[in-house]
Design a protein around this motif. Structure first.
Motif, PDB file in Angstrom:
ATOM      1  N   GLY A   1       0.664  -1.201  -0.103  1.00 62.18           N
ATOM      2  CA  GLY A   1      -0.078  -0.021   0.045  1.00 62.18           C
ATOM      3  C   GLY A   1       0.809   1.332  -0.212  1.00 62.18           C
ATOM      4  N   PHE A   2       2.201   1.134   0.072  1.00 63.55           N
ATOM      5  CA  PHE A   2       2.980   2.330   0.206  1.00 63.55           C
ATOM      6  C   PHE A   2       4.305   2.133  -0.520  1.00 63.55           C
ATOM      7  CE2 PHE A   2       0.600   1.817   4.197  1.00 63.55           C
ATOM      8  CZ  PHE A   2       0.072   3.224   4.502  1.00 63.55           C
ATOM      9  N   SER A   3       3.996   1.170  -2.000  1.00 66.68           N
ATOM     10  CA  SER A   3       5.344   0.750  -2.502  1.00 66.68           C
ATOM     11  C   SER A   3       5.420   1.448  -3.722  1.00 66.68           C
ATOM     12  CB  SER A   3       5.309  -0.815  -2.861  1.00 66.68           C
ATOM     13  OG  SER A   3       3.971  -0.842  -3.555  1.00 66.68           O
ATOM     14  N   THR A   4       5.017   2.524  -4.110  1.00 63.23           N
ATOM     15  CA  THR A   4       5.112   3.226  -5.216  1.00 63.23           C
ATOM     16  C   THR A   4       5.344   4.729  -5.006  1.00 63.23           C
ATOM     17  OG1 THR A   4       2.913   4.261  -5.591  1.00 63.23           O
ATOM     18  CG2 THR A   4       3.390   2.023  -6.343  1.00 63.23           C
TER      19      THR A   4
ATOM     20  N   SER B   1      -0.711  13.167   4.948  1.00 64.82           N
ATOM     21  CA  SER B   1      -0.240  11.507   5.393  1.00 64.82           C
ATOM     22  C   SER B   1      -1.310  10.599   4.985  1.00 64.82           C
ATOM     23  CB  SER B   1       0.165  11.391   6.583  1.00 64.82           C
ATOM     24  OG  SER B   1      -1.148  11.407   7.597  1.00 64.82           O
ATOM     25  N   PHE B   2      -1.226   9.418   5.328  1.00 61.85           N
ATOM     26  CA  PHE B   2      -2.495   8.529   5.253  1.00 61.85           C
ATOM     27  C   PHE B   2      -3.668   8.377   6.412  1.00 61.85           C
ATOM     28  CE2 PHE B   2       1.342   6.366   6.910  1.00 61.85           C
ATOM     29  CZ  PHE B   2       0.823   5.460   8.083  1.00 61.85           C
ATOM     30  N   ILE B   3      -3.516   9.243   7.109  1.00 67.53           N
ATOM     31  CA  ILE B   3      -4.299   9.519   8.451  1.00 67.53           C
ATOM     32  C   ILE B   3      -5.951   9.331   7.929  1.00 67.53           C
ATOM     33  CG2 ILE B   3      -4.607  11.965   8.349  1.00 67.53           C
ATOM     34  CD1 ILE B   3      -4.498  11.793  11.367  1.00 67.53           C
ATOM     35  N   THR B   4      -6.466   8.427   8.632  1.00 68.51           N
ATOM     36  CA  THR B   4      -7.870   8.384   8.357  1.00 68.51           C
ATOM     37  C   THR B   4      -9.016   7.963   9.845  1.00 68.51           C
ATOM     38  OG1 THR B   4      -9.677   7.238   7.205  1.00 68.51           O
ATOM     39  CG2 THR B   4      -7.714   5.937   7.808  1.00 68.51           C
ATOM     40  N   ALA B   5      -9.897   8.584  10.058  1.00 70.04           N
ATOM     41  CA  ALA B   5     -10.528   8.365  11.249  1.00 70.04           C
ATOM     42  C   ALA B   5     -11.979   8.428  10.851  1.00 70.04           C
ATOM     43  CB  ALA B   5     -10.487   9.262  12.351  1.00 70.04           C
TER      44      ALA B   5
ATOM     45  N   VAL C   1      -3.483   0.447   9.537  1.00 71.34           N
ATOM     46  CA  VAL C   1      -2.803   0.476   8.254  1.00 71.34           C
ATOM     47  C   VAL C   1      -1.749   1.363   8.472  1.00 71.34           C
ATOM     48  CG1 VAL C   1      -3.381   1.772   6.183  1.00 71.34           C
ATOM     49  CG2 VAL C   1      -5.174   0.384   7.027  1.00 71.34           C
ATOM     50  N   GLY C   2      -0.705   0.934   7.941  1.00 71.38           N
ATOM     51  CA  GLY C   2       0.686   1.718   8.212  1.00 71.38           C
ATOM     52  C   GLY C   2       1.971   0.878   7.341  1.00 71.38           C
TER      53      GLY C   2
ATOM     54  N   ALA D   1       4.278   7.604  -5.267  1.00 67.02           N
ATOM     55  CA  ALA D   1       2.988   8.144  -5.205  1.00 67.02           C
ATOM     56  C   ALA D   1       2.423   7.958  -3.555  1.00 67.02           C
ATOM     57  CB  ALA D   1       1.762   8.212  -5.994  1.00 67.02           C
ATOM     58  N   THR D   2       2.462   6.638  -3.287  1.00 68.40           N
ATOM     59  CA  THR D   2       2.052   6.005  -2.129  1.00 68.40           C
ATOM     60  C   THR D   2       3.081   5.797  -0.814  1.00 68.40           C
ATOM     61  OG1 THR D   2       2.323   3.616  -2.731  1.00 68.40           O
ATOM     62  CG2 THR D   2       0.207   4.684  -3.239  1.00 68.40           C
ATOM     63  N   PHE D   3       4.263   6.215  -1.182  1.00 68.43           N
ATOM     64  CA  PHE D   3       5.182   6.160  -0.254  1.00 68.43           C
ATOM     65  C   PHE D   3       5.179   7.577   0.347  1.00 68.43           C
ATOM     66  CE2 PHE D   3       9.601   6.644   1.324  1.00 68.43           C
ATOM     67  CZ  PHE D   3      10.020   5.440   1.717  1.00 68.43           C
ATOM     68  N   ARG D   4       5.004   8.562  -0.518  1.00 66.30           N
ATOM     69  CA  ARG D   4       4.860  10.024   0.017  1.00 66.30           C
ATOM     70  C   ARG D   4       4.163   9.989   1.232  1.00 66.30           C
ATOM     71  NH1 ARG D   4       3.775  14.247  -4.436  1.00 66.30           N
ATOM     72  NH2 ARG D   4       4.529  15.815  -2.782  1.00 66.30           N
ATOM     73  N   PRO D   5       2.915   9.500   1.453  1.00 65.41           N
ATOM     74  CA  PRO D   5       2.284   9.825   2.533  1.00 65.41           C
ATOM     75  C   PRO D   5       2.860   9.204   3.901  1.00 65.41           C
ATOM     76  CG  PRO D   5       0.665   9.084   0.897  1.00 65.41           C
ATOM     77  CD  PRO D   5       1.995   8.910   0.422  1.00 65.41           C
ATOM     78  N   PHE D   6       3.693   7.971   3.549  1.00 62.75           N
ATOM     79  CA  PHE D   6       4.345   7.439   4.637  1.00 62.75           C
ATOM     80  C   PHE D   6       5.576   8.575   5.116  1.00 62.75           C
ATOM     81  CE2 PHE D   6       8.556   5.415   5.308  1.00 62.75           C
ATOM     82  CZ  PHE D   6       8.414   4.610   6.422  1.00 62.75           C
ATOM     83  N   ASN D   7       6.253   9.201   4.055  1.00 60.31           N
ATOM     84  CA  ASN D   7       7.203  10.174   4.486  1.00 60.31           C
ATOM     85  C   ASN D   7       6.537  11.288   5.052  1.00 60.31           C
ATOM     86  OD1 ASN D   7       8.237  12.970   3.561  1.00 60.31           O
ATOM     87  ND2 ASN D   7       9.864  11.655   3.077  1.00 60.31           N
ATOM     88  N   ARG D   8       5.163  11.718   4.907  1.00 56.85           N
ATOM     89  CA  ARG D   8       4.750  12.676   5.708  1.00 56.85           C
ATOM     90  C   ARG D   8       4.128  12.341   6.605  1.00 56.85           C
ATOM     91  NH1 ARG D   8       6.495  17.183   4.397  1.00 56.85           N
ATOM     92  NH2 ARG D   8       7.997  16.008   4.152  1.00 56.85           N
ATOM     93  N   ALA D   9       4.017  11.104   7.142  1.00 57.07           N
ATOM     94  CA  ALA D   9       3.560  10.461   8.381  1.00 57.07           C
ATOM     95  C   ALA D   9       4.847  10.590   9.292  1.00 57.07           C
ATOM     96  CB  ALA D   9       3.135   9.037   8.353  1.00 57.07           C
ATOM     97  N   ILE D  10       5.898  10.188   8.936  1.00 51.25           N
ATOM     98  CA  ILE D  10       7.338  10.576   9.633  1.00 51.25           C
ATOM     99  C   ILE D  10       7.456  11.898   9.923  1.00 51.25           C
ATOM    100  CG2 ILE D  10       9.528  10.064   9.938  1.00 51.25           C
ATOM    101  CD1 ILE D  10       7.841   7.530   9.999  1.00 51.25           C
ATOM    102  N   ARG D  11       7.398  12.695   8.940  1.00 51.64           N
ATOM    103  CA  ARG D  11       7.523  14.072   9.148  1.00 51.64           C
ATOM    104  C   ARG D  11       6.747  14.739  10.211  1.00 51.64           C
ATOM    105  NH1 ARG D  11       8.530  18.708  10.283  1.00 51.64           N
ATOM    106  NH2 ARG D  11       9.197  20.346   8.731  1.00 51.64           N
ATOM    107  N   ALA D  12       5.400  14.168  10.399  1.00 49.91           N
ATOM    108  CA  ALA D  12       4.366  14.561  11.365  1.00 49.91           C
ATOM    109  C   ALA D  12       4.855  14.274  12.826  1.00 49.91           C
ATOM    110  CB  ALA D  12       3.136  14.069  11.020  1.00 49.91           C
ATOM    111  N   ARG D  13       5.212  13.256  12.913  1.00 50.49           N
ATOM    112  CA  ARG D  13       5.775  12.693  14.124  1.00 50.49           C
ATOM    113  C   ARG D  13       7.134  13.583  14.584  1.00 50.49           C
ATOM    114  NH1 ARG D  13       8.634   6.719  14.256  1.00 50.49           N
ATOM    115  NH2 ARG D  13       6.550   5.879  14.549  1.00 50.49           N
ATOM    116  N   VAL D  14       7.960  14.060  13.565  1.00 52.64           N
ATOM    117  CA  VAL D  14       9.043  14.608  13.891  1.00 52.64           C
ATOM    118  C   VAL D  14       8.585  16.139  14.377  1.00 52.64           C
ATOM    119  CG1 VAL D  14      11.174  15.796  12.819  1.00 52.64           C
ATOM    120  CG2 VAL D  14      10.610  13.273  12.560  1.00 52.64           C
ATOM    121  N   ALA D  15       7.726  16.533  13.585  1.00 54.23           N
ATOM    122  CA  ALA D  15       7.213  17.989  13.802  1.00 54.23           C
ATOM    123  C   ALA D  15       6.647  18.258  15.317  1.00 54.23           C
ATOM    124  CB  ALA D  15       5.989  18.671  12.965  1.00 54.23           C
TER     125      ALA D  15
END
Length: 461
Positions: A218-221, A253-257, A275-276, A223-237
């Motif tokens: 689900g994160f292997s292209t 990121s890939f956040i959903t609720a 999901v992650g 385009a789909t890897f970028r939301p993973f990168n942004r998720a880590i960026r959110a943690r760092v922020a």
């Protein structure tokens, strides 16, 4: 940072090995290329294999009994490691001093991450010479490699905190050692790496040239890897206290609720929260296994005793039931000073994946960012979402600016239990380490950080 690697050192010790959960990577026999061969005459297959090797390098040491999850879990009072063959799991982790000379204890999480960072720098330099890869494919490698570097730097600064760490480590062997920079500078560097990587990924086309493990399903292209990168960026922020930046990164990121809270959707809710991106293991193939299943690792008893119940005498927080189990006979160590009757069932087998980051953390990071901005209403919505979907607890109607942080830390404690040192890191960030139990010796506070290894200090004299 001088890693003192010889010219015959491989770009990655695991380049020619399979990656757990991948199936066939089709990377071929690289005939043990030397570092000089890779630098001077890189091939497309070598670049792709080295890219996969960065995953293996980052995964190394995550699940060992003296690894990242277990050791940070012990310091954060999530776990005990009762290993008669190695009393340091108690004497050092819960004692007064972490030995900076012990590579698997006080000196841990330094050489490994920096070796992987160096491998990534070598890989990035090779991209300037390699033939057989398109410009888009090279951008994909750059975006991936810099994201992995950010994760490795995060391991270093998470464990060193105010001691800081070297940043400018892309230096020739034998050059003057990079200066040790302060904590803020290291976090700024991590954020810059992630942002630069995100830009590369935006120009990386439809697919990577290399294979990722099944932990990236689900994160292997690009385009789909970028939301993973942004998720880590959110943690760092969030770690940096930059809450507006965190909310921006989370929105990308890939956040959903959005899963209903009724009992019939319990499975769907947990699936969504899980999901992650994960570290994966495949013990039967000869690849690394998840050693957190070892019988010497136990859950800290406070996990159960501190847990919330649904009303007086009602069912306990569902995360306790899902992630731990009562032992028929309690176990003890340190002459009976440490006792527990609780064991983990989070990782039921040596093949069990370990999260790098998942949706449940993202929802809690959004709550944390909103609390930091004084936006208690949106934070309460996210906290109640986690309470009802993950904990199967009733929603709270009394979350205020005065109690929102304590509620956040409680939800993070149970949602991210024994996944990557979150309890220790969170309590340290908010100056609450003294609130953690001191079962071994009430006079010994929990460690604030790991020391800089003695070999690093000696190399600077």
């Amino acid at each position: 940072m001088n890693m003192h690697q010889t010219k015959k050192t491989l770009v990655s010790v695991c380049v020619a090995l399979g990656l757990g959960g991948c199936g066939s990577l089709d990377i071929g026999d690289l005939n043990n290329p030397s570092l000089d061969d890779f630098r001077n005459n890189p091939t497309a297959s070598g670049v792709n294999s080295a890219s996969t090797g960065l995953l293996l390098g980052h995964r190394a040491g995550v699940t060992a009994p003296n690894g990242y999850v277990a050791q940070l879990g012990v310091i954060g009072r999530e776990a005990y490691v009762f290993d008669p063959a190695d009393p340091r799991a108690i004497d050092e982790m819960l004692g007064p001093i972490l030995d900076p000379g012990a590579a698997a204890f006080g000196g841990n999480y330094w050489t490994g991450p920096y070796a992987n960072i160096r491998n990534a720098n070598t890989l990035l330099a090779a991209l300037e010479k390699v033939a057989g890869l398109s410009d888009e494919q090279k951008e994909g490698v750059r975006g991936f490699a810099k994201t992995m570097q950010a994760l490795d730097f995060l391991v270093v600064i998470n464990t060193r905190d105010v001691l800081g760490a070297p940043i400018d480590v892309d230096r020739p062997l034998g050059a003057e050692l990079a200066p040790i920079e302060g904590k803020e500078a290291v976090f700024n560097h991590i954020a810059s790496l992630l942002d630069t990587a995100n830009g590369h990924l935006a120009n990386a086309g439809d697919s990577f040239s290399f294979r990722l493990s099944t932990g990236f399903n689900g994160f292997s292209t690009p385009a789909t890897f970028r939301p993973f990168n942004r998720a880590i960026r959110a943690r760092v922020a969030v770690y940096m206290g930059r809450h507006e930046e965190a909310l921006t990164a989370l929105s990308e990121s890939f956040i959903t609720a959005n899963v209903p809270a009724d009992e019939g959707s319990k499975t769907a809710a947990l699936t969504s929260l899980n999901v992650g991106v994960y570290h994966v293991f495949r013990a039967a193939s000869g690849d690394a296994d998840n050693a957190l299943v070892t019988p010497t690792i136990y859950a800290h008893p406070s996990i159960a005793t501190d847990a919330e119940t649904v009303g007086e005498g009602g069912p306990v927080d569902d995360r306790v039931t899902r992630k731990t189990v009562k032992l028929t006979t309690a176990v003890s160590a340190a002459e009976g000073k440490l006792t527990t009757d609780l064991d983990f069932i989070i990782y039921p087998s040596a093949d069990s994946p370990v999260p790098i980051i998942r949706n449940e953390e993202l929802i809690l990071l959004r709550a944390e960012a909103n609390i930091g901005l004084g936006q208690i209403g949106p934070a309460a919505d996210d906290l109640n979402y986690i309470r009802t979907r993950s904990g199967r607890l009733p929603a709270r109607t009394d979350i205020t600016a005065e109690n929102a942080l304590d509620e956040l830390l409680k939800q993070k404690r149970y949602s991210l239990m024994f996944e990557g040192g979150h309890r220790w890191l969170d309590m340290r960030r908010y100056g609450k380490l003294d609130e953690l139990p001191r079962n071994l010796d009430p006079s010994i506070p929990p460690h604030q950080y790991f020391p800089i290894p003695v070999a690093e200090i000696n190399g600077r004299q």
